[in-house]
Design a protein around this motif. Structure first.
Motif, PDB file in Angstrom:
ATOM      1  N   VAL A 115       2.197   1.798   4.104  1.00 25.59           N
ATOM      2  CA  VAL A 115       2.465   0.450   4.658  1.00 25.59           C
ATOM      3  C   VAL A 115       3.976   0.128   4.951  1.00 25.59           C
ATOM      4  N   PRO A 116       4.244  -0.081   6.086  1.00 24.56           N
ATOM      5  CA  PRO A 116       5.750  -0.252   6.313  1.00 24.56           C
ATOM      6  C   PRO A 116       6.237  -1.597   5.348  1.00 24.56           C
ATOM      7  N   GLU A 117       7.631  -1.607   4.930  1.00 23.95           N
ATOM      8  CA  GLU A 117       8.179  -2.682   4.263  1.00 23.95           C
ATOM      9  C   GLU A 117       8.313  -4.023   5.043  1.00 23.95           C
ATOM     10  N   GLY A 118       7.794  -5.033   4.184  1.00 26.41           N
ATOM     11  CA  GLY A 118       7.583  -6.250   4.873  1.00 26.41           C
ATOM     12  C   GLY A 118       6.210  -6.735   5.677  1.00 26.41           C
ATOM     13  N   MET A 119       5.457  -5.737   5.854  1.00 32.38           N
ATOM     14  CA  MET A 119       3.959  -6.010   6.202  1.00 32.38           C
ATOM     15  C   MET A 119       3.250  -6.576   5.112  1.00 32.38           C
ATOM     16  N   PRO A 120       2.489  -7.991   5.206  1.00 31.30           N
ATOM     17  CA  PRO A 120       1.754  -8.490   4.237  1.00 31.30           C
ATOM     18  C   PRO A 120       0.499  -7.578   3.826  1.00 31.30           C
ATOM     19  N   ASP A 121       0.124  -7.785   2.676  1.00 28.01           N
ATOM     20  CA  ASP A 121      -1.145  -7.199   2.301  1.00 28.01           C
ATOM     21  C   ASP A 121      -2.299  -7.575   3.239  1.00 28.01           C
ATOM     22  N   THR A 122      -2.340  -8.867   3.645  1.00 21.70           N
ATOM     23  CA  THR A 122      -3.500  -9.604   4.451  1.00 21.70           C
ATOM     24  C   THR A 122      -3.587  -8.801   5.955  1.00 21.70           C
TER      25      THR A 122
END
Length: 325
Positions: free
Chosen positions: A111-118
């Motif tokens: 997952v890219p840094e800064g992308m929320p889990d939701t």
């Protein structure tokens, strides 16, 4: 066998509501990873899965939940690509509505840094399906007209967004002004209500070169008859419950192509293509070119309510279950 226990939401019989249970934390086998699940994206296909009507039918009881986001906590034999502690999104197939899930490593994307889990939990299937369908299968070209049915839903909205980014004129079909406004913000050029005469309206606009159809039923029939010669029709799903029957004579005289797109099959037979697709989509997100729309975030105990939103077609964009912070 693991002796550690976890909470999961499972279905015990076809059509039964989800119930909370305590079960053992799974152990990854060769080529697999154990993910501490932080969020699980729900899809319309999950409603079919729990009803026993999907093409994949796990042995019951099982936890549904086709896609997840979380942290790699254990790796199986032969896994070298994903280190412990990596934040990943994964196409699990099922098992995501639990505190831990085992998934094949080749179905995981960092997952890219800064992308929320939701956001990450609802990203892969919707965007992946639309990217493969429009880019790889239909080969949508700039200037073509893309007709999207169910344009405010989970996959439909991503088709609107990606189609617009690919230079198409997007005609979005959605029910009511609020849903149409969501499709317009995603890049739709023309908005039509689902109750309109889709055949007449689209033909008056010059017809469709590509039809993206996650709905089926009467809308699929109307869209078929609103196509231009040599159009490509993409059956993605059948949210209306009606499976379209395409008349061969019409396909012949208009030189039409019907091209089915099943994301799970692509993940099985073309994993490298799917990983490349994810890399492209994550890169676009980092550049601010994609704006994922999550309409509902629910706790694990309310996962059944999330599925019901999809059954009643009440959600826009994605429905996500948050499992851990």
């Amino acid at each position: 066998m693991s002796t550690e226990m976890m909470q999961a939401m499972v279905v015990a019989a076809p059509g039964a509501p989800l119930t909370a249970v305590q079960t053992r934390v799974p152990v990854p086998g060769p080529g697999e990873v154990l993910v501490r699940v932080r969020a699980c994206g729900l899809n319309f296909a999950d409603t079919l899965l729990v009803a026993g009507k999907y093409q994949v039918r796990p042995e019951m009881p099982f936890a549904p939940g086709m896609e997840i986001a979380g942290v790699v906590e254990q790796v199986g034999e032969g896994v070298t690509r994903l280190p412990l502690g990596a934040r990943v999104a994964a196409y699990a197939g099922y098992g995501g509505l639990a505190e831990w899930a085992v998934v094949p490593a080749d179905r995981c994307a960092v997952v890219p840094e800064g992308m929320p889990d939701t956001v990450a939990a609802g990203f892969l299937i919707a965007y992946g399906t639309s990217h493969i369908a429009l880019g790889w299968v239909a080969k949508l070209r700039p200037g073509e007209t893309l007709l999207v049915l169910g344009a405010s839903g989970g996959v439909g909205l991503t088709a609107v967004e990606l189609g617009a980014r690919m230079g198409a004129r997007v005609i979005a079909v959605a029910r009511g002004p609020e849903r149409q406004a969501i499709a317009e913000r995603a890049g739709a050029s023309v908005l039509l209500d689902a109750s309109a005469d889709i055949r007449a309206e689209v033909k008056a606009l010059g017809g469709a070169d590509v039809v993206y159809d996650p709905v089926g039923g009467e809308l699929a029939e109307a869209a078929l008859r609103a196509t231009r010669p040599r159009a490509r029709i993409l059956p993605i799903g059948f949210a209306s419950g009606g499976v379209p029957q395409y008349p061969a004579n019409l396909l012949l005289v208009k030189d039409l192509s019907v091209l089915g797109v099943h994301f799970g099959a692509w993940a099985d037979h073309s994993p490298e293509a799917v990983r490349g697709c994810f890399e492209t989509l994550f890169a676009w997100w980092r550049l601010g070119r994609l704006a994922p729309h999550v309409s509902n975030v629910l706790p694990l105990a309310e996962a059944e309510a999330g599925l019901d939103l999809l059954r009643r077609r009440q959600a826009t964009g994605k429905v996500v279950v948050e499992i851990a912070g």
